[in-house]
Design an enzyme around this catalytic site. Structure first.
Site, mmCIF file in Angstrom:
data_model
loop_
_atom_site.group_PDB
_atom_site.id
_atom_site.type_symbol
_atom_site.label_atom_id
_atom_site.label_comp_id
_atom_site.label_asym_id
_atom_site.label_seq_id
_atom_site.Cartn_x
_atom_site.Cartn_y
_atom_site.Cartn_z
ATOM 1 N N ILE A 49 1.060 -1.187 -0.149
ATOM 2 C CA ILE A 49 0.091 0.074 0.142
ATOM 3 C C ILE A 49 0.937 1.592 0.014
ATOM 4 O O ILE A 49 1.743 1.295 0.963
ATOM 5 C CB ILE A 49 -1.414 -0.001 1.199
ATOM 6 C CG1 ILE A 49 -1.941 -1.266 1.146
ATOM 7 C CG2 ILE A 49 -2.020 1.331 1.410
ATOM 8 C CD1 ILE A 49 -2.674 -1.192 2.679
ATOM 9 N N HIS A 60 8.772 4.568 -0.939
ATOM 10 C CA HIS A 60 9.443 2.816 -0.519
ATOM 11 C C HIS A 60 8.427 1.638 -1.140
ATOM 12 O O HIS A 60 8.595 1.020 -1.519
ATOM 13 C CB HIS A 60 9.032 2.455 1.039
ATOM 14 C CG HIS A 60 9.711 1.151 1.833
ATOM 15 N ND1 HIS A 60 10.922 1.677 1.416
ATOM 16 C CD2 HIS A 60 8.462 0.441 2.327
ATOM 17 C CE1 HIS A 60 10.836 0.371 2.029
ATOM 18 N NE2 HIS A 60 9.869 -0.206 2.801
ATOM 19 N N THR A 97 5.965 7.786 0.350
ATOM 20 C CA THR A 97 7.776 8.363 0.647
ATOM 21 C C THR A 97 7.748 7.252 -0.609
ATOM 22 O O THR A 97 6.342 6.164 -1.226
ATOM 23 C CB THR A 97 8.410 7.730 1.858
ATOM 24 O OG1 THR A 97 8.454 6.191 1.736
ATOM 25 C CG2 THR A 97 8.786 8.826 2.813
ATOM 26 N N ARG A 130 -10.042 -5.460 -2.461
ATOM 27 C CA ARG A 130 -9.436 -6.435 -3.833
ATOM 28 C C ARG A 130 -9.345 -7.981 -2.152
ATOM 29 O O ARG A 130 -9.279 -8.567 -2.804
ATOM 30 C CB ARG A 130 -8.846 -6.442 -3.650
ATOM 31 C CG ARG A 130 -8.779 -4.433 -5.446
ATOM 32 C CD ARG A 130 -7.671 -4.057 -5.330
ATOM 33 N NE ARG A 130 -8.849 -3.335 -6.713
ATOM 34 C CZ ARG A 130 -9.132 -2.171 -6.502
ATOM 35 N NH1 ARG A 130 -9.534 -1.770 -5.312
ATOM 36 N NH2 ARG A 130 -9.460 -1.651 -7.429
HETATM 37 N N1 INI Z 1 5.881 -5.060 2.825
HETATM 38 C C1 INI Z 1 4.479 -5.183 2.276
HETATM 39 O O1 INI Z 1 3.941 -5.986 1.631
HETATM 40 N N2 INI Z 1 3.681 -3.915 1.710
HETATM 41 C C2 INI Z 1 3.912 -2.584 1.608
HETATM 42 O O2 INI Z 1 2.985 -1.921 2.056
HETATM 43 C C3 INI Z 1 5.162 -2.406 2.850
HETATM 44 N N3 INI Z 1 5.637 -1.371 2.486
HETATM 45 O O3 INI Z 1 4.682 -0.329 2.887
HETATM 46 O O4 INI Z 1 6.511 -0.804 3.392
HETATM 47 C C4 INI Z 1 6.559 -3.279 2.242
HETATM 48 N N4 INI Z 1 7.302 -3.501 3.103
HETATM 49 C C5 INI Z 1 8.119 -4.488 3.695
HETATM 50 C C6 INI Z 1 9.427 -5.227 2.731
HETATM 51 O O5 INI Z 1 8.483 -6.096 2.269
HETATM 52 C C7 INI Z 1 10.099 -6.073 3.581
HETATM 53 O O6 INI Z 1 9.573 -7.111 4.167
HETATM 54 C C8 INI Z 1 11.479 -4.976 3.942
HETATM 55 O O7 INI Z 1 11.670 -4.588 3.371
HETATM 56 C C9 INI Z 1 12.367 -6.008 3.986
HETATM 57 O O8 INI Z 1 13.070 -6.260 3.997
#
Ligand code: INI
Length: 154
Positions: free
Chosen positions: A81, A87, A85, A126
């Site tokens: 989601i 990310h 940022t 969804r």
């Molecule tokens: N991981 C998700 O599955 N969904 C997200 O929305 C998300 N956000 O937004 O940060 C997310 N981050 C964690 C990422 O998948 C890793 O587990 C983490 O970066 C460690 O490698």
């Protein structure tokens, strides 16, 4: 000659790789996928579930499990989601391309059941609300691919 997968009860084992991040949503995708598999005759003892921290971690495990030869298909479930940022773009991009690569690298269907949404509301819609359940759809896609591969000429 037309080759097409059908939705008859497939042989073999299936594994769901489910991210824990946004578990509130991913648990619904997982339930949908299990429901679809069972409705198509895949018994509980042929369904494995592997939890990973987030969607970013899915591709490595998908490729590793796909390469074991134990599974007819690997079904990847996650929910990314958008936040404040960029990310989101990195996690969603890595999960998307990584899952595609995993499938090509291991030669079994690795199904993309990762939601990439702007808002939590879109994700909920969804995952069993207004817009169906993408986990269910991912499992149906896996069944079609397994049955298609069985029909293709060697
Ligand atoms: N991981 C998700 O599955 N969904 C997200 O929305 C998300 N956000 O937004 O940060 C997310 N981050 C964690 C990422 O998948 C890793 O587990 C983490 O970066 C460690 O490698």
């Amino acid at each position: 000659m037309l080759y097409e997968g059908d939705f008859s009860s497939p042989a073999g084992r299936f594994v769901l790789i489910a991210a824990r991040f946004n578990a509130f949503v991913v648990d619904q995708l997982t339930a949908g996928a299990i429901d679809a598999l069972k409705r198509h005759g895949v018994t509980d003892d042929r369904i494995d579930i592997v939890r990973v921290p987030g969607s970013y971690e899915i591709p490595l495990i998908a490729q590793k499990l796909g390469k074991t030869g134990k599974y007819a298909a690997v079904i990847c479930l996650g929910c990314v989601i958008r936040g404040d940022t960029d990310h989101y773009d990195h996690v969603a991009g890595a999960a998307t391309s990584g899952i595609a690569n995993a499938s090509l690298n291991c030669g079994v269907p690795v199904i993309f059941g990762v939601l990439t949404c702007e808002t939590l509301e879109q994700a909920i819609h969804r995952a069993g609300a207004k817009a169906g359940n993408k986990g269910f759809e991912a499992a149906v896609c896996a069944i079609e691919m397994v049955n298609l591969i069985k029909k293709l000429p060697a």
